[in-house]
Design a protein around this motif. Structure first.
Motif, PDB file in Angstrom:
ATOM      1  N   GLU A 109       0.828  -1.209   0.000  1.00 21.00           N
ATOM      2  CA  GLU A 109       0.000   0.000   0.000  1.00 21.00           C
ATOM      3  C   GLU A 109       0.863   1.260   0.000  1.00 21.00           C
ATOM      4  O   GLU A 109       0.541   2.246  -0.682  1.00 21.00           O
ATOM      5  CB  GLU A 109      -0.937  -0.028   1.209  1.00 21.00           C
ATOM      6  CG  GLU A 109      -2.027  -1.091   1.093  1.00 21.00           C
ATOM      7  CD  GLU A 109      -2.753  -1.345   2.399  1.00 21.00           C
ATOM      8  OE1 GLU A 109      -2.365  -0.737   3.427  1.00 21.00           O
ATOM      9  OE2 GLU A 109      -3.701  -2.159   2.400  1.00 21.00           O
ATOM     10  N   ALA A 110       1.970   1.235   0.754  1.00 20.54           N
ATOM     11  CA  ALA A 110       2.867   2.388   0.791  1.00 20.54           C
ATOM     12  C   ALA A 110       3.543   2.606  -0.562  1.00 20.54           C
ATOM     13  O   ALA A 110       3.747   3.751  -0.987  1.00 20.54           O
ATOM     14  CB  ALA A 110       3.909   2.204   1.890  1.00 20.54           C
ATOM     15  N   LEU A 111       3.872   1.523  -1.249  1.00 22.27           N
ATOM     16  CA  LEU A 111       4.442   1.643  -2.593  1.00 22.27           C
ATOM     17  C   LEU A 111       3.421   2.275  -3.539  1.00 22.27           C
ATOM     18  O   LEU A 111       3.751   3.165  -4.337  1.00 22.27           O
ATOM     19  CB  LEU A 111       4.862   0.268  -3.119  1.00 22.27           C
ATOM     20  CG  LEU A 111       6.108  -0.352  -2.510  1.00 22.27           C
ATOM     21  CD1 LEU A 111       6.261  -1.792  -2.977  1.00 22.27           C
ATOM     22  CD2 LEU A 111       7.364   0.448  -2.871  1.00 22.27           C
ATOM     23  N   SER A 112       2.185   1.819  -3.451  1.00 24.27           N
ATOM     24  CA  SER A 112       1.133   2.348  -4.312  1.00 24.27           C
ATOM     25  C   SER A 112       0.948   3.849  -4.102  1.00 24.27           C
ATOM     26  O   SER A 112       0.763   4.610  -5.058  1.00 24.27           O
ATOM     27  CB  SER A 112      -0.182   1.615  -4.040  1.00 24.27           C
ATOM     28  OG  SER A 112      -1.221   2.119  -4.840  1.00 24.27           O
ATOM     29  N   GLN A 113       1.030   4.277  -2.855  1.00 23.97           N
ATOM     30  CA  GLN A 113       0.879   5.701  -2.547  1.00 23.97           C
ATOM     31  C   GLN A 113       2.004   6.533  -3.161  1.00 23.97           C
ATOM     32  O   GLN A 113       1.823   7.715  -3.449  1.00 23.97           O
ATOM     33  CB  GLN A 113       0.843   5.897  -1.035  1.00 23.97           C
ATOM     34  CG  GLN A 113      -0.427   5.365  -0.379  1.00 23.97           C
ATOM     35  CD  GLN A 113      -0.370   5.351   1.135  1.00 23.97           C
ATOM     36  OE1 GLN A 113       0.609   5.806   1.729  1.00 23.97           O
ATOM     37  NE2 GLN A 113      -1.418   4.836   1.762  1.00 23.97           N
ATOM     38  N   ARG A 114       3.139   5.908  -3.393  1.00 25.19           N
ATOM     39  CA  ARG A 114       4.268   6.588  -4.027  1.00 25.19           C
ATOM     40  C   ARG A 114       4.247   6.447  -5.540  1.00 25.19           C
ATOM     41  O   ARG A 114       5.151   6.922  -6.220  1.00 25.19           O
ATOM     42  CB  ARG A 114       5.593   6.011  -3.503  1.00 25.19           C
ATOM     43  CG  ARG A 114       5.893   6.311  -2.042  1.00 25.19           C
ATOM     44  CD  ARG A 114       7.290   5.840  -1.693  1.00 25.19           C
ATOM     45  NE  ARG A 114       7.647   6.135  -0.311  1.00 25.19           N
ATOM     46  CZ  ARG A 114       8.886   6.360   0.100  1.00 25.19           C
ATOM     47  NH1 ARG A 114       9.892   6.333  -0.781  1.00 25.19           N
ATOM     48  NH2 ARG A 114       9.155   6.615   1.357  1.00 25.19           N
ATOM     49  N   GLY A 115       3.241   5.746  -6.045  1.00 25.30           N
ATOM     50  CA  GLY A 115       3.161   5.534  -7.477  1.00 25.30           C
ATOM     51  C   GLY A 115       4.087   4.452  -7.979  1.00 25.30           C
ATOM     52  O   GLY A 115       4.434   4.416  -9.168  1.00 25.30           O
ATOM     53  N   ILE A 116       4.489   3.538  -7.088  1.00 32.46           N
ATOM     54  CA  ILE A 116       5.402   2.455  -7.444  1.00 32.46           C
ATOM     55  C   ILE A 116       4.617   1.144  -7.510  1.00 32.46           C
ATOM     56  O   ILE A 116       3.891   0.782  -6.582  1.00 32.46           O
ATOM     57  CB  ILE A 116       6.554   2.326  -6.428  1.00 32.46           C
ATOM     58  CG1 ILE A 116       7.366   3.623  -6.381  1.00 32.46           C
ATOM     59  CG2 ILE A 116       7.464   1.140  -6.776  1.00 32.46           C
ATOM     60  CD1 ILE A 116       8.434   3.637  -5.296  1.00 32.46           C
ATOM     61  N   SER A 171      12.943  -6.231   7.497  1.00 27.98           N
ATOM     62  CA  SER A 171      11.497  -6.212   7.265  1.00 27.98           C
ATOM     63  C   SER A 171      11.250  -5.567   5.912  1.00 27.98           C
ATOM     64  O   SER A 171      12.105  -4.847   5.387  1.00 27.98           O
ATOM     65  CB  SER A 171      10.770  -5.423   8.360  1.00 27.98           C
ATOM     66  OG  SER A 171      11.001  -4.030   8.202  1.00 27.98           O
ATOM     67  N   LEU A 172      10.088  -5.817   5.350  1.00 27.43           N
ATOM     68  CA  LEU A 172       9.796  -5.247   4.039  1.00 27.43           C
ATOM     69  C   LEU A 172       9.792  -3.722   4.068  1.00 27.43           C
ATOM     70  O   LEU A 172      10.201  -3.074   3.105  1.00 27.43           O
ATOM     71  CB  LEU A 172       8.447  -5.766   3.527  1.00 27.43           C
ATOM     72  CG  LEU A 172       8.371  -7.242   3.159  1.00 27.43           C
ATOM     73  CD1 LEU A 172       6.982  -7.590   2.643  1.00 27.43           C
ATOM     74  CD2 LEU A 172       9.433  -7.602   2.114  1.00 27.43           C
ATOM     75  N   MET A 173       9.328  -3.142   5.162  1.00 29.46           N
ATOM     76  CA  MET A 173       9.292  -1.690   5.250  1.00 29.46           C
ATOM     77  C   MET A 173      10.694  -1.083   5.186  1.00 29.46           C
ATOM     78  O   MET A 173      10.855   0.097   4.861  1.00 29.46           O
ATOM     79  CB  MET A 173       8.585  -1.253   6.536  1.00 29.46           C
ATOM     80  CG  MET A 173       7.108  -1.619   6.582  1.00 29.46           C
ATOM     81  SD  MET A 173       6.109  -0.855   5.267  1.00 29.46           S
ATOM     82  CE  MET A 173       5.991   0.828   5.872  1.00 29.46           C
TER      83      MET A 173
END
Length: 242
Positions: free
Chosen positions: A124-131, A233-235
């Protein structure tokens, strides 16, 4: 680094067994015969290694893990595991028609697997960055069913599974296919996985950026890898993204 897509490995990267595999095997064995779980753990590792040597899983050969061979391939692993753990051979052979389908079903669904706590927040965090988020995994077709059952498959595009591709990591071919389907250049892509050779070095040989995931609970040890490119961790991958 600036990237347009992050590819993930599947097992031990975004998903893990809900219980240790040897415990799940013991549960399915128990109605038919009793063997010590720790003996199953050792026997499973030995059986898997033997079958992978004799019948390379993703080679595309007629004895590999493609299509209808999944049940035969894993049935061989299950048979050797049970006998290697000390179960009576005759009882094992008699019980396999019941045990194999049960284990295959369990490890084709969320009954056998669970997402790591950081999987969805990372995607979800990647998506928010457009990745974009994608998948490159050395697994058979059951992992596709698992990820679908866990509700994450639709978030991973493209998603490549070695049994479907007939080629596996660390071969550069599987990443070249992933890049082509994602329509990105290798320098615009990052791969994250838990295996040093298959994931970290394999991706780099194909021209991608890569990070090695070593979760604290992992049994693997990749001490020769420089910590500069290791995350726990993935984050942690966000520390490397601009």
């Amino acid at each position: 680094m600036r990237v347009k897509i992050v590819f993930f490995d599947a097992l031990h990267t975004i998903v893990k067994p809900r219980l240790p595999i040897f415990q799940q095997y013991a549960e399915e064995f128990s109605p038919y015969f009793s063997v010590e779980p720790q003996r199953i753990k050792t026997a499973f590792k030995d059986a898997l290694k033997q079958v992978q040597v004799e019948r390379p899983a993703y080679s595309g050969q007629t004895t590999s893990i493609h299509g209808n061979n999944v049940e035969s391939w894993w049935g061989d692993v299950i048979r050797r595991t049970a006998i290697g753990a000390g179960a009576d051979r005759a009882i094992v052979e008699e019980s396999l028609p019941q045990i194999v389908p049960r284990l295959l079903h369990r490890f084709s669904s969320k009954e056998g697997y669970v997402l790591f706590d950081d999987t969805l927040p990372t995607i979800e965090a990647l998506s928010q960055r457009g990745i974009q988020a994608g998948l490159v995994s050395n697994t058979d077709k059951r992992m596709r069913l698992v990820l679908e059952d866990l509700g994450v498959l639709s978030m991973l595009s493209p998603a490549l599974f070695s049994s479907e591709e007939g080629v596996e990591k660390p071969s550069s071919e599987i990443w070249h296919r992933a890049l082509q389907r994602a329509e990105v250049q290798a320098t615009d892509a990052l791969h994250v996985g838990d295996e040093l050779d298959a994931d970290f070095y394999g991706a780099r040989e194909a021209g991608l950026h890569s990070l090695l995931l070593q979760r604290p609970e992992s049994e693997s040890s990749n001490n020769e890898m420089a910590t500069n490119y290791t995350i726990t961790s993935l984050m942690g991958l966000f520390d490397f993204l601009k």
